[in-house]
Scaffold this motif. Structure first.
Motif, mmCIF file in Angstrom:
data_model
loop_
_atom_site.group_PDB
_atom_site.id
_atom_site.type_symbol
_atom_site.label_atom_id
_atom_site.label_comp_id
_atom_site.label_asym_id
_atom_site.label_seq_id
_atom_site.Cartn_x
_atom_site.Cartn_y
_atom_site.Cartn_z
ATOM 1 N N ASP A 1 -24.152 1.536 4.693
ATOM 2 C CA ASP A 1 -22.819 1.766 4.680
ATOM 3 C C ASP A 1 -22.262 0.608 4.805
ATOM 4 O OD1 ASP A 1 -20.548 3.474 4.912
ATOM 5 O OD2 ASP A 1 -21.170 4.417 6.761
ATOM 6 N N ALA A 2 -20.744 1.010 4.759
ATOM 7 C CA ALA A 2 -19.668 -0.302 4.990
ATOM 8 C C ALA A 2 -19.586 -0.445 6.302
ATOM 9 C CB ALA A 2 -18.810 -0.164 4.086
ATOM 10 N N ILE A 3 -19.443 -1.778 6.663
ATOM 11 C CA ILE A 3 -18.867 -2.152 8.231
ATOM 12 C C ILE A 3 -17.472 -2.845 8.171
ATOM 13 C CG2 ILE A 3 -19.682 -3.474 10.188
ATOM 14 C CD1 ILE A 3 -21.578 -1.142 9.791
ATOM 15 N N ASP A 4 -16.757 -2.248 9.122
ATOM 16 C CA ASP A 4 -15.327 -2.493 9.030
ATOM 17 C C ASP A 4 -15.376 -3.747 10.285
ATOM 18 O OD1 ASP A 4 -12.685 -2.935 9.166
ATOM 19 O OD2 ASP A 4 -12.078 -1.163 10.224
ATOM 20 N N LEU A 5 -14.870 -4.933 9.533
ATOM 21 C CA LEU A 5 -14.677 -6.135 10.312
ATOM 22 C C LEU A 5 -13.259 -6.725 10.623
ATOM 23 C CD1 LEU A 5 -17.082 -8.484 7.804
ATOM 24 C CD2 LEU A 5 -17.765 -6.968 9.818
ATOM 25 N N LEU B 1 13.802 -14.597 18.094
ATOM 26 C CA LEU B 1 14.477 -14.042 16.763
ATOM 27 C C LEU B 1 15.995 -14.314 16.718
ATOM 28 C CD1 LEU B 1 12.583 -10.570 16.721
ATOM 29 C CD2 LEU B 1 11.996 -12.639 15.643
ATOM 30 N N ARG B 2 16.341 -14.285 15.532
ATOM 31 C CA ARG B 2 17.736 -14.662 15.295
ATOM 32 C C ARG B 2 18.434 -13.426 14.824
ATOM 33 N NH1 ARG B 2 18.620 -18.857 18.405
ATOM 34 N NH2 ARG B 2 17.037 -20.383 18.280
ATOM 35 N N ASN B 3 19.721 -13.579 14.565
ATOM 36 C CA ASN B 3 20.543 -12.425 13.936
ATOM 37 C C ASN B 3 20.032 -12.210 12.448
ATOM 38 O OD1 ASN B 3 22.758 -10.359 13.634
ATOM 39 N ND2 ASN B 3 23.854 -11.978 12.789
ATOM 40 N N GLY B 4 19.978 -10.886 11.974
ATOM 41 C CA GLY B 4 19.641 -10.442 10.474
ATOM 42 C C GLY B 4 18.024 -10.649 10.359
ATOM 43 N N ASP B 5 17.120 -11.100 11.227
ATOM 44 C CA ASP B 5 15.735 -11.158 11.313
ATOM 45 C C ASP B 5 15.219 -9.647 10.758
ATOM 46 O OD1 ASP B 5 15.522 -13.606 11.197
ATOM 47 O OD2 ASP B 5 14.631 -13.923 13.407
ATOM 48 N N VAL B 6 14.326 -9.564 9.688
ATOM 49 C CA VAL B 6 13.823 -8.370 9.579
ATOM 50 C C VAL B 6 12.319 -8.797 9.730
ATOM 51 C CG1 VAL B 6 13.030 -6.700 7.777
ATOM 52 C CG2 VAL B 6 15.402 -7.666 7.860
ATOM 53 N N VAL B 7 11.511 -7.893 10.852
ATOM 54 C CA VAL B 7 10.232 -7.955 11.359
ATOM 55 C C VAL B 7 9.451 -6.944 10.353
ATOM 56 C CG1 VAL B 7 8.433 -8.068 12.920
ATOM 57 C CG2 VAL B 7 10.886 -9.051 13.424
ATOM 58 N N SER B 8 8.399 -7.225 9.656
ATOM 59 C CA SER B 8 7.393 -6.295 9.136
ATOM 60 C C SER B 8 6.218 -6.275 9.531
ATOM 61 C CB SER B 8 7.560 -6.464 7.631
ATOM 62 O OG SER B 8 6.880 -5.481 7.045
ATOM 63 N N VAL B 9 5.575 -5.324 10.212
ATOM 64 C CA VAL B 9 4.367 -5.204 10.491
ATOM 65 C C VAL B 9 3.361 -4.522 9.542
ATOM 66 C CG1 VAL B 9 2.623 -4.654 12.446
ATOM 67 C CG2 VAL B 9 5.069 -5.437 13.198
ATOM 68 N N PRO B 10 2.462 -5.147 8.904
ATOM 69 C CA PRO B 10 1.848 -4.281 7.783
ATOM 70 C C PRO B 10 0.801 -3.514 8.321
ATOM 71 C CG PRO B 10 1.008 -6.601 7.834
ATOM 72 C CD PRO B 10 2.195 -6.499 8.848
ATOM 73 N N ARG B 11 0.227 -2.707 7.401
ATOM 74 C CA ARG B 11 -0.938 -1.949 7.419
ATOM 75 C C ARG B 11 -2.302 -2.791 7.437
ATOM 76 N NH1 ARG B 11 -2.599 3.450 7.725
ATOM 77 N NH2 ARG B 11 -0.489 4.048 7.427
ATOM 78 N N ARG B 12 -3.199 -2.638 8.191
ATOM 79 C CA ARG B 12 -4.290 -3.572 8.030
ATOM 80 C C ARG B 12 -5.086 -2.960 6.802
ATOM 81 N NH1 ARG B 12 -6.279 -1.887 12.710
ATOM 82 N NH2 ARG B 12 -7.558 -0.227 11.921
ATOM 83 N N ARG B 13 -5.488 -4.066 6.054
ATOM 84 C CA ARG B 13 -6.315 -3.769 4.991
ATOM 85 C C ARG B 13 -7.504 -3.961 5.431
ATOM 86 N NH1 ARG B 13 -4.291 -8.852 1.505
ATOM 87 N NH2 ARG B 13 -4.405 -9.692 3.611
ATOM 88 N N ALA B 14 -8.461 -3.073 4.260
ATOM 89 C CA ALA B 14 -9.902 -2.983 4.625
ATOM 90 C C ALA B 14 -10.595 -4.435 4.442
ATOM 91 C CB ALA B 14 -10.621 -2.057 3.739
ATOM 92 N N GLU B 15 -11.348 -4.729 5.313
ATOM 93 C CA GLU B 15 -12.277 -5.993 5.734
ATOM 94 C C GLU B 15 -13.597 -5.549 6.058
ATOM 95 O OE1 GLU B 15 -10.398 -8.928 8.165
ATOM 96 O OE2 GLU B 15 -8.653 -9.240 6.927
ATOM 97 N N GLU B 16 -14.375 -5.492 5.041
ATOM 98 C CA GLU B 16 -15.761 -5.007 4.985
ATOM 99 C C GLU B 16 -16.896 -5.594 4.578
ATOM 100 O OE1 GLU B 16 -14.633 -0.146 4.425
ATOM 101 O OE2 GLU B 16 -15.136 -1.378 2.679
ATOM 102 N N ALA B 17 -18.125 -5.590 5.295
ATOM 103 C CA ALA B 17 -19.167 -5.846 4.841
ATOM 104 C C ALA B 17 -20.061 -4.830 4.531
ATOM 105 C CB ALA B 17 -20.037 -6.688 5.893
ATOM 106 N N TYR B 18 -20.972 -5.047 3.836
ATOM 107 C CA TYR B 18 -21.903 -3.726 2.994
ATOM 108 C C TYR B 18 -23.346 -4.057 3.709
ATOM 109 C CZ TYR B 18 -17.436 -3.910 0.608
ATOM 110 O OH TYR B 18 -16.276 -4.056 0.385
ATOM 111 N N LEU B 19 -23.894 -2.954 4.103
ATOM 112 C CA LEU B 19 -25.283 -2.927 4.582
ATOM 113 C C LEU B 19 -26.090 -2.095 3.401
ATOM 114 C CD1 LEU B 19 -24.111 -3.920 7.113
ATOM 115 C CD2 LEU B 19 -25.875 -2.674 8.229
ATOM 116 N N LEU B 20 -27.014 -2.784 2.868
ATOM 117 C CA LEU B 20 -27.896 -2.001 1.576
ATOM 118 C C LEU B 20 -29.319 -2.158 1.794
ATOM 119 C CD1 LEU B 20 -25.609 -2.861 -1.174
ATOM 120 C CD2 LEU B 20 -25.556 -0.878 -0.353
#
Length: 381
Positions: free
Chosen positions: A281-285, A255-274
């Motif tokens: 239900d939905a399955i979290d992948l 890292l260098r001076n002034g760097d801004v690191v952002s760690v985002p929230r995990r988005r839903a990634e799902e498959a669906y069982l029907l």
């Protein structure tokens, strides 16, 4: 009175109790009533019964729309679907393996001239952070020599400069210059970390992984595949998971001076069982790769006696077309193939209903009408 007899099917094994009861009642109905019920049964079986009926045979699938591609999973093609399609990507952020700290405004420098304690701060003033502060003009004021340029220079250059200038007053001076307090440069870590903070840059290089760890580590909700580093007006995506799992060294940049690191929230990634699954239900992948067999098993497996083991389908959009993967689990080979087929976000797993169960369901829905007609039939005698 003429009675219509209804012949039983070649085998009634597997029929539900209500259906067997219905067949017995049908034997005593008049021909007109029987004809009405037959028409109703055909109508009901042709109508949508809130389930998907997808052809399981190659002949039936020949009539599907041209935008639908059916892939029957077998030992010859399963290797193509054993890994997630989304791989790890190298970041375009310069990694900058070499690091040399340059003094900046606000830093506190510790200067020691050996055998000359008078050129060092008095003993009572020595404490963490005490020393010579780099002023807004980028210099420090030192006894005998006055202003010494410090900003933008490594401590070694400042030491050499002081040594040359003090040599006019002290024979062969031995000088040591260190940064006592790092105040001028730093980075910021924000987002899904346990303790978002500002971290000073020091003479020891700071990598992205070290910065995240120094912020308390990523939370359970963090998505390390989508970390970003903002530098110089540009935002660079950095797949940190690619460094941890795939060894992409450039994805752990210095890292260098002034760097801004952002760690985002995990988005839903799902498959669906029907369909005929014990617990649709939905399955979290997003946490780990999950195979077709794992997903179905985690939801209680196939519904006993209702599922058509030939018709475990996975529907997936691929390049604007619908891909349908068919897994026949009627054999041990099919069961094992399912343990290697990795699901993708957006997949829809559908287990169709067996033909026998569709028949049972249709007849069961006719029972109230049968009872009513049987009652009217008896009253008419």
């Amino acid at each position: 009175m003429t009675q219509a007899s209804v012949a039983a099917s070649p085998s009634q094994i597997g029929l539900t109790a209500p259906v067997r009861h219905l067949l017995a009642r049908l034997r005593h109905l008049r021909p007109g009533a029987l004809a009405w019920l037959t028409s109703a049964a055909l109508l009901l079986s042709a109508c949508s019964d809130s389930y998907v009926n997808f052809p399981v045979t190659a002949e039936g699938q020949d009539d599907l729309d041209e935008n639908v591609e059916v892939i029957r999973l077998d030992i010859t093609n399963i290797e193509s679907f054993t890994l997630p399609s989304r791989g790890h990507e190298a970041t375009s952020l310069p990694s900058g393996r070499n690091w040399n700290y340059l003094v900046g405004t606000g830093d506190i420098l510790s200067v020691i001239v050996f055998d000359h304690p008078e050129l060092t701060l008095p003993e009572g003033e020595r404490s963490a952070g005490s020393g010579f502060r780099v002023q807004s003009d980028g210099t420090i004021n030192y006894p005998f020599v006055g202003a010494v340029a410090a900003r933008g220079r490594p401590p070694e250059q400042i030491r050499n400069d002081l040594t040359q200038r003090l040599a006019r007053f002290i024979p062969d001076p031995q000088v040591d210059v260190r940064v006592a307090s790092f105040n001028s440069q730093g980075i910021v870590v924000s987002g899904q970390v346990n303790t978002p903070n500002r971290q000073p840059l020091t003479t020891v290089r700071l990598t992205l992984i070290e910065a995240i760890n120094a912020a308390g580590g990523a939370t359970d909700a963090a998505d390390l595949r989508e970390v970003t580093v903002q530098r110089g007006g540009h935002v660079y995506p950095v797949d940190v998971q690619g460094f941890l799992e795939a060894g992409l060294t450039q994805n752990n940049p210095v890292l260098r001076n002034g760097d801004v690191v952002s760690v985002p929230r995990r988005r839903a990634e799902e498959a669906y069982l029907l369909g005929e699954v014990a617990r649709p239900d939905a399955i979290d992948l997003s946490l780990e790769p999950i195979t077709l067999t794992q997903a179905v098993t985690r939801q209680g497996g196939l519904a006993d006696s209702r599922a058509d083991v030939r018709g475990v389908f996975v529907f997936r959009i691929h390049q604007g077309r619908t891909r349908v993967f068919q897994l026949d689990t009627s054999s041990p080979t099919g069961l094992l193939l399912g343990t290697r087929f990795v699901l993708e976000p957006g997949d829809v797993v559908y287990v169709i209903r067996s033909p026998l169960q569709r028949w049972n369901d249709t007849i069961t829905r006719l029972l109230p009408s049968v009872r009513a007609i049987a009652t009217a039939d008896s009253l008419g005698d």
